[in-house]
Enzyme design. Sequence first.
Site, mmCIF file in Angstrom:
data_model
loop_
_atom_site.group_PDB
_atom_site.id
_atom_site.type_symbol
_atom_site.label_atom_id
_atom_site.label_comp_id
_atom_site.label_asym_id
_atom_site.label_seq_id
_atom_site.Cartn_x
_atom_site.Cartn_y
_atom_site.Cartn_z
ATOM 1 N N ASP A 14 16.519 113.911 -25.065
ATOM 2 C CA ASP A 14 17.766 114.645 -24.828
ATOM 3 C C ASP A 14 18.872 114.220 -25.789
ATOM 4 O OD1 ASP A 14 16.326 115.636 -22.734
ATOM 5 O OD2 ASP A 14 17.658 114.911 -21.153
ATOM 6 N N ALA A 83 17.646 105.299 -20.487
ATOM 7 C CA ALA A 83 16.916 104.916 -19.272
ATOM 8 C C ALA A 83 15.509 104.476 -19.620
ATOM 9 C CB ALA A 83 16.819 106.093 -18.301
ATOM 10 N N THR A 126 18.639 112.784 -11.691
ATOM 11 C CA THR A 126 17.325 113.420 -11.787
ATOM 12 C C THR A 126 16.814 113.977 -10.459
ATOM 13 O OG1 THR A 126 14.967 112.896 -12.040
ATOM 14 C CG2 THR A 126 16.405 111.047 -11.636
ATOM 15 N N GLU A 128 13.968 113.542 -9.463
ATOM 16 C CA GLU A 128 13.113 112.515 -8.863
ATOM 17 C C GLU A 128 13.780 111.883 -7.653
ATOM 18 O OE1 GLU A 128 10.073 110.492 -9.250
ATOM 19 O OE2 GLU A 128 9.446 112.430 -9.994
ATOM 20 N N TYR A 151 11.591 104.169 -10.205
ATOM 21 C CA TYR A 151 12.481 104.950 -11.085
ATOM 22 C C TYR A 151 13.445 105.781 -10.247
ATOM 23 C CZ TYR A 151 13.929 108.840 -14.089
ATOM 24 O OH TYR A 151 14.673 109.799 -14.746
ATOM 25 N N LYS A 155 17.613 105.473 -9.888
ATOM 26 C CA LYS A 155 18.523 106.567 -10.246
ATOM 27 C C LYS A 155 19.433 106.942 -9.067
ATOM 28 C CE LYS A 155 17.613 107.849 -14.579
ATOM 29 N NZ LYS A 155 18.559 108.268 -15.603
ATOM 30 N N HIS A 181 12.723 118.679 -17.945
ATOM 31 C CA HIS A 181 12.955 119.527 -19.118
ATOM 32 C C HIS A 181 12.237 118.921 -20.315
ATOM 33 C CE1 HIS A 181 16.356 116.862 -18.377
ATOM 34 N NE2 HIS A 181 16.384 116.667 -19.688
HETATM 35 P P1 NAP Z 1 13.723 109.404 -23.097
HETATM 36 O O1 NAP Z 1 13.169 110.309 -24.123
HETATM 37 O O2 NAP Z 1 12.829 108.418 -22.414
HETATM 38 O O3 NAP Z 1 14.934 108.619 -23.776
HETATM 39 C C1 NAP Z 1 15.530 107.517 -23.141
HETATM 40 C C2 NAP Z 1 16.313 106.709 -24.161
HETATM 41 O O4 NAP Z 1 16.871 105.563 -23.487
HETATM 42 C C3 NAP Z 1 15.490 106.180 -25.331
HETATM 43 O O5 NAP Z 1 16.127 106.531 -26.530
HETATM 44 C C4 NAP Z 1 15.517 104.664 -25.138
HETATM 45 O O6 NAP Z 1 15.626 103.934 -26.322
HETATM 46 C C5 NAP Z 1 16.825 104.479 -24.386
HETATM 47 N N1 NAP Z 1 16.841 103.175 -23.700
HETATM 48 C C6 NAP Z 1 15.892 102.672 -22.878
HETATM 49 N N2 NAP Z 1 16.248 101.439 -22.477
HETATM 50 C C7 NAP Z 1 17.428 101.153 -23.072
HETATM 51 C C8 NAP Z 1 18.282 100.021 -23.070
HETATM 52 N N3 NAP Z 1 18.001 98.921 -22.367
HETATM 53 N N4 NAP Z 1 19.430 100.085 -23.785
HETATM 54 C C9 NAP Z 1 19.732 101.180 -24.519
HETATM 55 N N5 NAP Z 1 18.944 102.270 -24.586
HETATM 56 C C10 NAP Z 1 17.813 102.258 -23.861
HETATM 57 O O7 NAP Z 1 14.436 110.249 -21.929
HETATM 58 P P2 NAP Z 1 14.957 111.773 -21.961
HETATM 59 O O8 NAP Z 1 13.851 112.647 -21.520
HETATM 60 O O9 NAP Z 1 15.687 112.007 -23.210
HETATM 61 O O10 NAP Z 1 15.979 111.729 -20.739
HETATM 62 C C11 NAP Z 1 17.332 111.370 -20.928
HETATM 63 C C12 NAP Z 1 17.898 110.888 -19.606
HETATM 64 O O11 NAP Z 1 17.799 111.923 -18.630
HETATM 65 C C13 NAP Z 1 17.198 109.683 -18.991
HETATM 66 O O12 NAP Z 1 18.177 108.909 -18.345
HETATM 67 C C14 NAP Z 1 16.252 110.286 -17.968
HETATM 68 O O13 NAP Z 1 15.996 109.353 -16.946
HETATM 69 C C15 NAP Z 1 17.085 111.457 -17.491
HETATM 70 N N6 NAP Z 1 16.342 112.621 -17.010
HETATM 71 C C16 NAP Z 1 15.388 113.199 -17.798
HETATM 72 C C17 NAP Z 1 14.747 114.339 -17.361
HETATM 73 C C18 NAP Z 1 13.702 115.018 -18.201
HETATM 74 O O14 NAP Z 1 12.951 115.833 -17.648
HETATM 75 N N7 NAP Z 1 13.645 114.754 -19.490
HETATM 76 C C19 NAP Z 1 15.080 114.898 -16.112
HETATM 77 C C20 NAP Z 1 16.083 114.301 -15.366
HETATM 78 C C21 NAP Z 1 16.728 113.172 -15.824
HETATM 79 P P3 NAP Z 1 14.387 103.658 -27.306
HETATM 80 O O15 NAP Z 1 14.231 104.944 -28.065
HETATM 81 O O16 NAP Z 1 14.898 102.548 -28.106
HETATM 82 O O17 NAP Z 1 13.206 103.351 -26.449
HETATM 83 O O1 G4F Z 2 5.577 114.431 -17.012
HETATM 84 P P1 G4F Z 2 5.679 113.442 -15.930
HETATM 85 O O2 G4F Z 2 5.353 112.037 -16.253
HETATM 86 O O3 G4F Z 2 7.148 113.611 -15.346
HETATM 87 P P2 G4F Z 2 7.837 113.217 -13.954
HETATM 88 O O4 G4F Z 2 7.117 112.108 -13.281
HETATM 89 O O5 G4F Z 2 8.024 114.476 -13.186
HETATM 90 O O6 G4F Z 2 9.237 112.652 -14.460
HETATM 91 C C1 G4F Z 2 9.989 113.319 -15.469
HETATM 92 O O7 G4F Z 2 10.875 114.220 -14.849
HETATM 93 C C2 G4F Z 2 11.878 113.611 -14.012
HETATM 94 C C3 G4F Z 2 12.706 114.749 -13.431
HETATM 95 O O8 G4F Z 2 12.112 115.219 -12.258
HETATM 96 C C4 G4F Z 2 12.701 112.680 -14.877
HETATM 97 F F1 G4F Z 2 13.690 112.127 -14.127
HETATM 98 C C5 G4F Z 2 11.810 111.603 -15.456
HETATM 99 O O9 G4F Z 2 12.582 110.751 -16.295
HETATM 100 C C6 G4F Z 2 10.728 112.260 -16.288
HETATM 101 O O10 G4F Z 2 11.335 112.863 -17.390
HETATM 102 O O11 G4F Z 2 4.732 113.877 -14.697
HETATM 103 C C7 G4F Z 2 4.800 115.155 -14.133
HETATM 104 C C8 G4F Z 2 3.670 115.311 -13.113
HETATM 105 C C9 G4F Z 2 3.570 114.156 -12.121
HETATM 106 O O12 G4F Z 2 3.340 114.687 -10.850
HETATM 107 C C10 G4F Z 2 2.347 113.383 -12.587
HETATM 108 O O13 G4F Z 2 1.669 112.672 -11.563
HETATM 109 O O14 G4F Z 2 2.430 115.339 -13.815
HETATM 110 C C11 G4F Z 2 1.503 114.529 -13.113
HETATM 111 N N1 G4F Z 2 0.457 114.105 -14.049
HETATM 112 C C12 G4F Z 2 -0.876 114.439 -13.955
HETATM 113 N N2 G4F Z 2 -1.573 113.869 -14.946
HETATM 114 C C13 G4F Z 2 0.602 113.323 -15.115
HETATM 115 C C14 G4F Z 2 -0.676 113.171 -15.687
HETATM 116 N N3 G4F Z 2 1.708 112.757 -15.648
HETATM 117 C C15 G4F Z 2 1.546 112.030 -16.788
HETATM 118 N N4 G4F Z 2 2.652 111.491 -17.364
HETATM 119 N N5 G4F Z 2 0.323 111.848 -17.376
HETATM 120 C C16 G4F Z 2 -0.830 112.386 -16.863
HETATM 121 O O15 G4F Z 2 -1.915 112.205 -17.387
#
Ligand code: NAP
Ligand code: G4F
Length: 327
Positions: A14, A83, A126, A128, A151, A155, A181
């Site tokens: 993001d 995160a 999130t 979650e 996790y 959050k 997303h």
């Molecule tokens: P992401 O790709 O895992 O990116 C997380 C970032 O946090 C990475 O750049 C990581 O740095 C950095 N980070 C981890 N530990 C840190 C620390 N101790 N100090 C400073 N930076 C640190 O996550 P994302 O998908 O972009 O999501 C962005 C945020 O939205 C997260 O907080 C996630 O929990 C939340 N969120 C995501 C989703 C989703 O579906 N994507 C949905 C709901 C909420 P490095 O690159 O150095 O590892």
């Molecule tokens: O892609 P996932 O690992 O995402 P999850 O657990 O939904 O979490 C993501 O979305 C959250 C928002 O709701 C964020 F807050 C969080 O940071 C992250 O971005 O898994 C999605 C689903 C789960 O039910 C998992 O059990 O896919 C299922 N799954 C099935 N096979 C798998 C796999 N997930 C992963 N990562 N790898 C597998 O092989």
Amino acid sequence: MKKTALVTGILGQDGPYLAKLLLEKGYKVYGLLRRYSTPGFGNLEYLGIEHDVDYIEGDMTDESSLLSIIKNTRPQEVYNLAAQSFVGSSWEQAKLTTEVNSLGVLHLLNAIKYFSPTSRFYQASTSEMFGLSHENGIQDENTPFHPRSPYGVSKVYAYWMTVNFRESYNIFASNGILFNHESPIRGIQFVTRKITDGVARIKLGLQNELRLGNLDPQRDWGFAGDYVEAMHLILQADTPDDYVIATGETHTVQEFVEKAFAAAGILDWKKYVQTDPRFQRPAEVPMLKGRIDKAVKQLGWKPKVSFDELITMMVKADIERLEKKAR
Ligand code: NAP
Ligand code: G4F
């Protein structure tokens, strides 16, 4: 005068999409980088903005670094995206997950309170947090939380601390409760990207199986590029508040698999997919589906990219990336 924003998590998925949006709007963007021997700028490069961000070194677990960053930059907007965001690792690394995702947010909020109380603060909350909880198969801002992973629990703390700083110190602090997303720069461990990368490898003859966990969970999947627009809108509102950001549709992991294989022209997906217990979780979130009425009404936000378009975009990008690598 240029508006200034600090984006934590700048190297993730993001962070780059949000930084690109803010740069296009004329912001000066500071990106928080934690110390790495070789940081990966690939996602910023993918969006063509790696040279446009002002990088600052700090870590969410190191309060003093955040205090001095906020003191020295006093950004108008702070987007906390950093995160330990992989749910699957949060059982094995529960303490680290809590230190980054919970205490890290407290550190950042304290830094704002002491040195820049007019900064607007966005917390990446999130779906979650809802976990097992829903009302008639849907989640919105009034649905109680019942997280299912360390996790999710971490959050929930950050969500309430954000609300608490708003109520206690009058800080403009808001939560975006974002549902899943995805994008071509989604981390490879997350299921969507693991699937599209696997499908691309199978299509190109580089791999002959895809090992996954539980195919039954349902997720509300949208496009990251749409969701960062919501983050920005949340901080432009007249008052701080909390918003669900989702598509309102839910699909099983299996549906994602079927459509991803179909997008690559492979119809017999069952031939390639193996179930592997290593990817199953101690506790699962069975179903997520968000209601976005509040965001639509108060922010004028709506998702643009459909489920099918998202899958096609990701499969195509992975095939192109692998073909380019092979050249
Ligand atoms: P992401 O790709 O895992 O990116 C997380 C970032 O946090 C990475 O750049 C990581 O740095 C950095 N980070 C981890 N530990 C840190 C620390 N101790 N100090 C400073 N930076 C640190 O996550 P994302 O998908 O972009 O999501 C962005 C945020 O939205 C997260 O907080 C996630 O929990 C939340 N969120 C995501 C989703 C989703 O579906 N994507 C949905 C709901 C909420 P490095 O690159 O150095 O590892
Ligand atoms: O892609 P996932 O690992 O995402 P999850 O657990 O939904 O979490 C993501 O979305 C959250 C928002 O709701 C964020 F807050 C969080 O940071 C992250 O971005 O898994 C999605 C689903 C789960 O039910 C998992 O059990 O896919 C299922 N799954 C099935 N096979 C798998 C796999 N997930 C992963 N990562 N790898 C597998 O092989």
